[in-house]
Design a protein around this motif. Structure first.
Motif, PDB file in Angstrom:
ATOM      1  N   MET A   1      60.970  -5.919  86.597  1.00  3.98           N
ATOM      2  CA  MET A   1      61.307  -6.773  87.553  1.00  3.98           C
ATOM      3  C   MET A   1      60.705  -6.511  89.114  1.00  3.98           C
ATOM      4  SD  MET A   1      62.792  -9.339  86.505  1.00  3.98           S
ATOM      5  CE  MET A   1      63.931 -10.144  87.882  1.00  3.98           C
ATOM      6  N   ILE A   2      60.746  -5.145  89.087  1.00  4.39           N
ATOM      7  CA  ILE A   2      60.127  -4.481  90.622  1.00  4.39           C
ATOM      8  C   ILE A   2      58.584  -4.712  90.524  1.00  4.39           C
ATOM      9  CG2 ILE A   2      59.861  -2.469  91.870  1.00  4.39           C
ATOM     10  CD1 ILE A   2      62.790  -3.631  91.940  1.00  4.39           C
ATOM     11  N   ALA A   3      57.969  -4.428  89.299  1.00  6.51           N
ATOM     12  CA  ALA A   3      56.592  -4.625  89.227  1.00  6.51           C
ATOM     13  C   ALA A   3      56.087  -6.069  89.488  1.00  6.51           C
ATOM     14  CB  ALA A   3      56.317  -3.865  87.933  1.00  6.51           C
ATOM     15  N   ALA A   4      56.784  -6.885  88.822  1.00  2.00           N
ATOM     16  CA  ALA A   4      56.410  -8.107  89.023  1.00  2.00           C
ATOM     17  C   ALA A   4      56.488  -8.774  90.239  1.00  2.00           C
ATOM     18  CB  ALA A   4      57.280  -9.188  88.099  1.00  2.00           C
ATOM     19  N   GLY A   5      57.550  -8.132  91.130  1.00  2.66           N
ATOM     20  CA  GLY A   5      57.532  -8.578  92.566  1.00  2.66           C
ATOM     21  C   GLY A   5      56.776  -7.991  93.415  1.00  2.66           C
ATOM     22  N   VAL A   6      56.302  -6.903  93.164  1.00  3.87           N
ATOM     23  CA  VAL A   6      55.128  -6.221  93.870  1.00  3.87           C
ATOM     24  C   VAL A   6      53.711  -7.113  93.634  1.00  3.87           C
ATOM     25  CG1 VAL A   6      53.631  -4.219  94.114  1.00  3.87           C
ATOM     26  CG2 VAL A   6      56.022  -3.927  93.922  1.00  3.87           C
ATOM     27  N   LEU A   7      53.549  -7.540  92.313  1.00  4.96           N
ATOM     28  CA  LEU A   7      52.307  -8.189  91.890  1.00  4.96           C
ATOM     29  C   LEU A   7      52.449  -9.661  92.639  1.00  4.96           C
ATOM     30  CD1 LEU A   7      49.862  -8.700  90.383  1.00  4.96           C
ATOM     31  CD2 LEU A   7      50.911  -9.329  88.308  1.00  4.96           C
ATOM     32  N   PHE A   8      53.793 -10.044  92.714  1.00  8.65           N
ATOM     33  CA  PHE A   8      53.684 -11.387  93.286  1.00  8.65           C
ATOM     34  C   PHE A   8      53.582 -11.263  94.716  1.00  8.65           C
ATOM     35  CE2 PHE A   8      56.379 -14.052  95.767  1.00  8.65           C
ATOM     36  CZ  PHE A   8      56.153 -15.608  95.257  1.00  8.65           C
ATOM     37  N   PHE A   9      54.117 -10.652  95.324  1.00  5.33           N
ATOM     38  CA  PHE A   9      53.856 -10.679  96.917  1.00  5.33           C
ATOM     39  C   PHE A   9      52.497 -10.221  97.284  1.00  5.33           C
ATOM     40  CE2 PHE A   9      58.375 -10.224  97.227  1.00  5.33           C
ATOM     41  CZ  PHE A   9      58.813 -11.330  97.728  1.00  5.33           C
ATOM     42  N   PHE A  10      51.690  -9.534  96.318  1.00  2.98           N
ATOM     43  CA  PHE A  10      50.341  -9.024  96.670  1.00  2.98           C
ATOM     44  C   PHE A  10      49.406 -10.209  96.519  1.00  2.98           C
ATOM     45  CE2 PHE A  10      46.062  -7.754  95.309  1.00  2.98           C
ATOM     46  CZ  PHE A  10      45.879  -6.646  96.374  1.00  2.98           C
ATOM     47  N   VAL A  11      49.774 -11.206  95.412  1.00  3.64           N
ATOM     48  CA  VAL A  11      48.893 -12.294  95.177  1.00  3.64           C
ATOM     49  C   VAL A  11      49.211 -13.300  96.217  1.00  3.64           C
ATOM     50  CG1 VAL A  11      48.594 -14.075  93.358  1.00  3.64           C
ATOM     51  CG2 VAL A  11      48.601 -11.816  92.783  1.00  3.64           C
ATOM     52  N   ARG A  12      50.496 -13.383  96.649  1.00  5.25           N
ATOM     53  CA  ARG A  12      50.701 -14.285  97.612  1.00  5.25           C
ATOM     54  C   ARG A  12      50.299 -14.004  99.123  1.00  5.25           C
ATOM     55  NH1 ARG A  12      56.699 -16.133  99.455  1.00  5.25           N
ATOM     56  NH2 ARG A  12      55.928 -17.815 100.888  1.00  5.25           N
ATOM     57  N   GLY A  13      50.054 -12.615  99.242  1.00  8.88           N
ATOM     58  CA  GLY A  13      49.409 -12.055 100.373  1.00  8.88           C
ATOM     59  C   GLY A  13      48.030 -12.286 100.717  1.00  8.88           C
ATOM     60  N   LEU A  14      47.462 -12.390  99.238  1.00 11.37           N
ATOM     61  CA  LEU A  14      45.895 -12.663  99.283  1.00 11.37           C
ATOM     62  C   LEU A  14      45.768 -14.209  99.332  1.00 11.37           C
ATOM     63  CD1 LEU A  14      44.728 -10.694  96.073  1.00 11.37           C
ATOM     64  CD2 LEU A  14      44.088 -10.414  98.434  1.00 11.37           C
ATOM     65  N   SER A  15      46.626 -14.985  98.853  1.00 14.97           N
ATOM     66  CA  SER A  15      46.551 -16.545  99.104  1.00 14.97           C
ATOM     67  C   SER A  15      46.512 -17.115 100.474  1.00 14.97           C
ATOM     68  CB  SER A  15      47.367 -17.166  98.013  1.00 14.97           C
ATOM     69  OG  SER A  15      48.630 -17.253  98.375  1.00 14.97           O
ATOM     70  N   ASP A  16      47.621 -16.320 101.180  1.00  8.84           N
ATOM     71  CA  ASP A  16      48.012 -16.700 102.494  1.00  8.84           C
ATOM     72  C   ASP A  16      47.310 -16.193 103.801  1.00  8.84           C
ATOM     73  OD1 ASP A  16      49.353 -14.429 102.972  1.00  8.84           O
ATOM     74  OD2 ASP A  16      51.325 -15.408 103.091  1.00  8.84           O
ATOM     75  N   GLY A  17      46.655 -14.950 103.139  1.00 13.94           N
ATOM     76  CA  GLY A  17      45.422 -14.201 104.194  1.00 13.94           C
ATOM     77  C   GLY A  17      46.099 -13.036 104.834  1.00 13.94           C
ATOM     78  N   THR A  18      47.544 -12.771 104.563  1.00 15.75           N
ATOM     79  CA  THR A  18      48.067 -11.428 105.208  1.00 15.75           C
ATOM     80  C   THR A  18      47.592 -10.344 104.550  1.00 15.75           C
ATOM     81  OG1 THR A  18      49.928 -11.854 103.564  1.00 15.75           O
ATOM     82  CG2 THR A  18      50.250 -12.675 106.066  1.00 15.75           C
ATOM     83  N   VAL A  19      47.027 -10.527 103.258  1.00 16.44           N
ATOM     84  CA  VAL A  19      46.412  -9.370 102.630  1.00 16.44           C
ATOM     85  C   VAL A  19      44.915  -9.420 102.849  1.00 16.44           C
ATOM     86  CG1 VAL A  19      45.731  -7.913 100.649  1.00 16.44           C
ATOM     87  CG2 VAL A  19      48.028  -8.682 100.991  1.00 16.44           C
ATOM     88  N   SER A  20      44.129  -8.823 103.681  1.00 15.85           N
ATOM     89  CA  SER A  20      42.689  -9.067 104.248  1.00 15.85           C
ATOM     90  C   SER A  20      42.194  -7.712 103.810  1.00 15.85           C
ATOM     91  CB  SER A  20      42.502  -9.137 105.602  1.00 15.85           C
ATOM     92  OG  SER A  20      43.259  -8.280 106.291  1.00 15.85           O
ATOM     93  N   CYS A  21      40.764  -7.764 104.082  1.00 20.18           N
ATOM     94  CA  CYS A  21      39.733  -6.667 103.938  1.00 20.18           C
ATOM     95  C   CYS A  21      40.500  -5.375 104.700  1.00 20.18           C
ATOM     96  CB  CYS A  21      38.416  -7.277 104.325  1.00 20.18           C
ATOM     97  SG  CYS A  21      38.175  -7.532 106.180  1.00 20.18           S
TER      98      CYS A  21
END
Length: 82
Positions: A1-21
């Motif tokens: 569950m924790i690993a799925a949460g980390v993956l979810f928030f990383f992908v969500r950050g990629l989609s909304d731009g909070t994870v950038s270069c």
């Protein structure tokens, strides 16, 4: 569950731009660490090293339990944040 949460928030950050270069390296290191714990725990368990596998997976379980206890305290205690 924790690993799925980390993956979810990383992908969500990629989609909304909070994870950038500028900060993607930090996110990838975090994903790599979580992946090492999950895959390493599975590999140790399949080789019969259940004690070591549990010890490795507890690295993810302890922060998850702490977060759940904090959420429970907030829901029960109704703290004032001001």
């Amino acid at each position: 569950m924790i690993a799925a949460g980390v993956l979810f928030f990383f992908v969500r950050g990629l989609s909304d731009g909070t994870v950038s270069c500028f900060n993607i390296a930090t996110g990838l290191i975090l994903l790599l660490g979580v992946g090492v714990v999950v895959v390493g725990g599975y590999a140790l368990q399949t080789r019969g090293r259940r004690g070591l596998a549990r010890a490795l997976v507890i690295i993810l379980a302890v922060p998850g339990i702490g977060d759940a206890l904090f959420l429970l305290a907030v829901l029960i205690g109704h703290p004032r944040w001001d």
